[in-house]
Write a protein that holds these residues in place. Structure first.
Motif, PDB file in Angstrom:
ATOM      1  N   VAL A  23      -8.468 -50.214 -39.736  1.00 17.69           N
ATOM      2  CA  VAL A  23      -7.339 -49.423 -40.234  1.00 17.69           C
ATOM      3  C   VAL A  23      -6.139 -49.705 -39.333  1.00 17.69           C
ATOM      4  CG1 VAL A  23      -6.480 -47.107 -40.732  1.00 17.69           C
ATOM      5  CG2 VAL A  23      -8.922 -47.582 -40.920  1.00 17.69           C
ATOM      6  N   VAL A  24      -5.026 -50.147 -39.924  1.00 19.21           N
ATOM      7  CA  VAL A  24      -3.817 -50.399 -39.150  1.00 19.21           C
ATOM      8  C   VAL A  24      -2.759 -49.366 -39.551  1.00 19.21           C
ATOM      9  CG1 VAL A  24      -2.045 -52.090 -38.550  1.00 19.21           C
ATOM     10  CG2 VAL A  24      -4.392 -52.858 -38.994  1.00 19.21           C
ATOM     11  N   TYR A  25      -2.313 -48.583 -38.568  1.00 14.09           N
ATOM     12  CA  TYR A  25      -1.328 -47.530 -38.823  1.00 14.09           C
ATOM     13  C   TYR A  25       0.077 -48.130 -38.832  1.00 14.09           C
ATOM     14  CZ  TYR A  25      -4.702 -43.727 -38.249  1.00 14.09           C
ATOM     15  OH  TYR A  25      -5.742 -42.851 -38.420  1.00 14.09           O
ATOM     16  N   SER A  26       0.900 -47.760 -39.814  1.00 14.77           N
ATOM     17  CA  SER A  26       2.270 -48.275 -39.885  1.00 14.77           C
ATOM     18  C   SER A  26       3.248 -47.199 -39.411  1.00 14.77           C
ATOM     19  CB  SER A  26       2.603 -48.664 -41.323  1.00 14.77           C
ATOM     20  OG  SER A  26       2.859 -47.501 -42.088  1.00 14.77           O
ATOM     21  N   ASN A  27       4.511 -47.580 -39.320  1.00 15.79           N
ATOM     22  CA  ASN A  27       5.544 -46.639 -38.871  1.00 15.79           C
ATOM     23  C   ASN A  27       6.215 -45.916 -40.037  1.00 15.79           C
ATOM     24  OD1 ASN A  27       5.234 -47.048 -36.125  1.00 15.79           O
ATOM     25  ND2 ASN A  27       6.608 -48.824 -36.120  1.00 15.79           N
ATOM     26  N   GLN A  28       5.672 -46.122 -41.244  1.00 11.56           N
ATOM     27  CA  GLN A  28       6.329 -45.497 -42.397  1.00 11.56           C
ATOM     28  C   GLN A  28       6.026 -43.999 -42.475  1.00 11.56           C
ATOM     29  OE1 GLN A  28       7.192 -47.450 -46.271  1.00 11.56           O
ATOM     30  NE2 GLN A  28       5.434 -46.247 -46.943  1.00 11.56           N
ATOM     31  N   ALA A  29       7.070 -43.227 -42.674  1.00 14.48           N
ATOM     32  CA  ALA A  29       6.909 -41.784 -42.894  1.00 14.48           C
ATOM     33  C   ALA A  29       7.367 -41.499 -44.317  1.00 14.48           C
ATOM     34  CB  ALA A  29       7.762 -40.990 -41.915  1.00 14.48           C
ATOM     35  N   PRO A 193      -0.337 -35.139 -36.640  1.00 14.26           N
ATOM     36  CA  PRO A 193       0.764 -34.233 -37.047  1.00 14.26           C
ATOM     37  C   PRO A 193       1.351 -34.588 -38.418  1.00 14.26           C
ATOM     38  CG  PRO A 193       1.043 -34.967 -34.775  1.00 14.26           C
ATOM     39  CD  PRO A 193      -0.031 -35.831 -35.370  1.00 14.26           C
ATOM     40  N   ASP A 194       0.931 -35.737 -38.994  1.00 11.66           N
ATOM     41  CA  ASP A 194       1.319 -36.045 -40.380  1.00 11.66           C
ATOM     42  C   ASP A 194       0.503 -35.224 -41.370  1.00 11.66           C
ATOM     43  OD1 ASP A 194       3.173 -37.977 -39.704  1.00 11.66           O
ATOM     44  OD2 ASP A 194       2.171 -39.618 -40.768  1.00 11.66           O
ATOM     45  N   THR A 195      -0.684 -34.797 -40.968  1.00 13.54           N
ATOM     46  CA  THR A 195      -1.606 -34.169 -41.922  1.00 13.54           C
ATOM     47  C   THR A 195      -1.985 -32.720 -41.565  1.00 13.54           C
ATOM     48  OG1 THR A 195      -3.606 -34.965 -40.801  1.00 13.54           O
ATOM     49  CG2 THR A 195      -2.627 -36.445 -42.434  1.00 13.54           C
ATOM     50  N   GLN A 205       7.368 -23.413 -32.045  1.00 15.39           N
ATOM     51  CA  GLN A 205       8.092 -24.610 -32.509  1.00 15.39           C
ATOM     52  C   GLN A 205       7.138 -25.489 -33.305  1.00 15.39           C
ATOM     53  OE1 GLN A 205       9.397 -27.283 -29.359  1.00 15.39           O
ATOM     54  NE2 GLN A 205      10.009 -28.818 -30.877  1.00 15.39           N
ATOM     55  N   LYS A 206       7.646 -26.083 -34.397  1.00 12.31           N
ATOM     56  CA  LYS A 206       6.834 -26.979 -35.225  1.00 12.31           C
ATOM     57  C   LYS A 206       6.651 -28.311 -34.506  1.00 12.31           C
ATOM     58  CE  LYS A 206       8.827 -25.091 -39.519  1.00 12.31           C
ATOM     59  NZ  LYS A 206       7.840 -24.163 -39.974  1.00 12.31           N
ATOM     60  N   MET A 207       5.387 -28.727 -34.337  1.00 11.76           N
ATOM     61  CA  MET A 207       5.083 -29.969 -33.616  1.00 11.76           C
ATOM     62  C   MET A 207       4.491 -30.992 -34.599  1.00 11.76           C
ATOM     63  SD  MET A 207       5.767 -29.021 -30.454  1.00 11.76           S
ATOM     64  CE  MET A 207       4.849 -30.050 -29.320  1.00 11.76           C
ATOM     65  N   ASP A 208       5.015 -31.046 -35.811  1.00 16.98           N
ATOM     66  CA  ASP A 208       4.386 -31.838 -36.885  1.00 16.98           C
ATOM     67  C   ASP A 208       5.431 -32.431 -37.826  1.00 16.98           C
ATOM     68  OD1 ASP A 208       5.186 -29.797 -38.763  1.00 16.98           O
ATOM     69  OD2 ASP A 208       3.638 -28.553 -37.840  1.00 16.98           O
ATOM     70  N   LYS A 209       4.938 -32.988 -38.930  1.00 11.83           N
ATOM     71  CA  LYS A 209       5.801 -33.719 -39.867  1.00 11.83           C
ATOM     72  C   LYS A 209       6.828 -32.853 -40.578  1.00 11.83           C
ATOM     73  CE  LYS A 209       4.789 -36.315 -43.866  1.00 11.83           C
ATOM     74  NZ  LYS A 209       3.937 -37.292 -44.591  1.00 11.83           N
ATOM     75  N   PHE A 212      10.269 -33.925 -40.020  1.00 13.42           N
ATOM     76  CA  PHE A 212      10.785 -35.010 -40.884  1.00 13.42           C
ATOM     77  C   PHE A 212      11.059 -34.489 -42.295  1.00 13.42           C
ATOM     78  CE2 PHE A 212       9.559 -38.239 -44.095  1.00 13.42           C
ATOM     79  CZ  PHE A 212      10.571 -39.173 -43.882  1.00 13.42           C
ATOM     80  N   ARG A 213      10.077 -33.737 -42.845  1.00 10.85           N
ATOM     81  CA  ARG A 213      10.223 -33.238 -44.218  1.00 10.85           C
ATOM     82  C   ARG A 213      11.519 -32.451 -44.398  1.00 10.85           C
ATOM     83  NH1 ARG A 213       4.659 -31.365 -43.499  1.00 10.85           N
ATOM     84  NH2 ARG A 213       3.231 -32.744 -44.564  1.00 10.85           N
ATOM     85  N   HIS A 214      11.826 -31.612 -43.394  1.00 10.34           N
ATOM     86  CA  HIS A 214      12.968 -30.696 -43.546  1.00 10.34           C
ATOM     87  C   HIS A 214      14.127 -31.034 -42.612  1.00 10.34           C
ATOM     88  CE1 HIS A 214      10.175 -28.603 -46.053  1.00 10.34           C
ATOM     89  NE2 HIS A 214       9.381 -28.310 -45.056  1.00 10.34           N
TER      90      HIS A 214
END
Ligand code: UDP
Length: 236
Positions: A23-29, A193-195, A205-209, A212-214
């Motif tokens: 599995v290769v993780y990418s930088n895409q959000a 933190p993406d999931t 404080q939110k330490m997750d995605k 980015f979402r908001h």
């Protein structure tokens, strides 16, 4: 290497072992089911490290996961699985889509954790479904849904304890499961933190995605903080 699949944040490759994949993780959000998209330097390496640390911890606790070993900054070797066609969401406090559904404040407590299923289908936008629908449509047997629910609640408990030890509140999370070559149901995909929604215990404080979402702020510094806390707790 033969590419088997390319998802939103990861690509899967065949290895020389029949039951193992890379599995290769990418930088895409991505957010809003892929409608919002960015490249964020360093995200792939952080999620690869965070997932590797958490899955190794779960394996050690006797919770079977797909994870075998981290290979380098952005990749890990995992067991090949036949994936269960639902995403399983567990919540400890109200947030995200459930807070919106009931028009209640994010962070409100729940009387007990909830378990929800979303049918994995991009064209249908991963709709919310229940165990009865899954059974009636021939997607998942009722016994399998029961097994998934018990398994997801057990993992939730192990993760609450892990995050508590590093001063994070686990608000909610998404799991994906699959069957290994012996037909055993095990935890797959990633936990990062993406999931998950994870909030700092003291400051909330939110330490997750959600950052980015908001558009609340950069995700890299907060993902780094999560990785750092996990690293110092789990590898001491
Ligand atoms: N989640 C995820 N992938 C998805 C949908 C949700 O990892 O495709 C995670 C999300 O990060 C959160 C939890 O599942 O930790 C619950 O998400 P929710 O249903 O609140 O959806 P959202 O409002 O985040 O779209």
């Amino acid at each position: 290497m033969e590419k088997l699949y390319e998802g939103k944040a990861k690509a899967l490759y065949a290895t020389d072992q029949a039951n193992e994949i890379l599995v290769v993780y990418s930088n895409q959000a991505t957010a809003l089911n892929g409608k919002k998209k960015s490249q964020i330097a360093g995200k792939g390496a952080l999620n690869n490290e965070i997932t590797s640390l958490i899955f190794a911890y779960l394996n050690e606790k006797g919770i079977p996961t797909q994870f075998i070993r981290q290979v380098d900054e952005v990749s890990q070797v995992v067991k090949a699985l036949k994936m269960v066609p639902v995403e399983v969401v567990v919540r400890n406090r109200l947030a995200g889509s459930l807070a919106k559904k009931f028009d209640q404040a994010e962070g409100s407590p729940l009387k007990h954790p909830t378990v929800e299923y979303y049918y994995k289908n991009d064209e249908l936008n991963d709709p919310f479904v229940n165990a009865s629908q899954l059974s009636a449509l021939g997607i998942l047997e009722l016994e399998t849904s029961d097994e998934l629910e018990a398994f997801a609640l057990k993992i939730n408990q192990a993760l609450i304890e892990l995050f508590d030890a590093i001063d994070l509140d686990l608000i909610d999370m998404k799991f994906e499961f699959g069957w290994d070559s012996e037909g055993q149901l095990i935890l797959g995909d990633e936990i990062s933190p993406d999931t998950c929604r994870i909030w700092d215990k003291a400051s909330q404080q939110k330490m997750d995605k959600d950052n980015f979402r908001h558009d609340l702020g950069d995700i890299i510094p907060v993902y780094q903080e999560v990785a750092q806390r996990l690293r110092s707790y789990l590898t001491k």
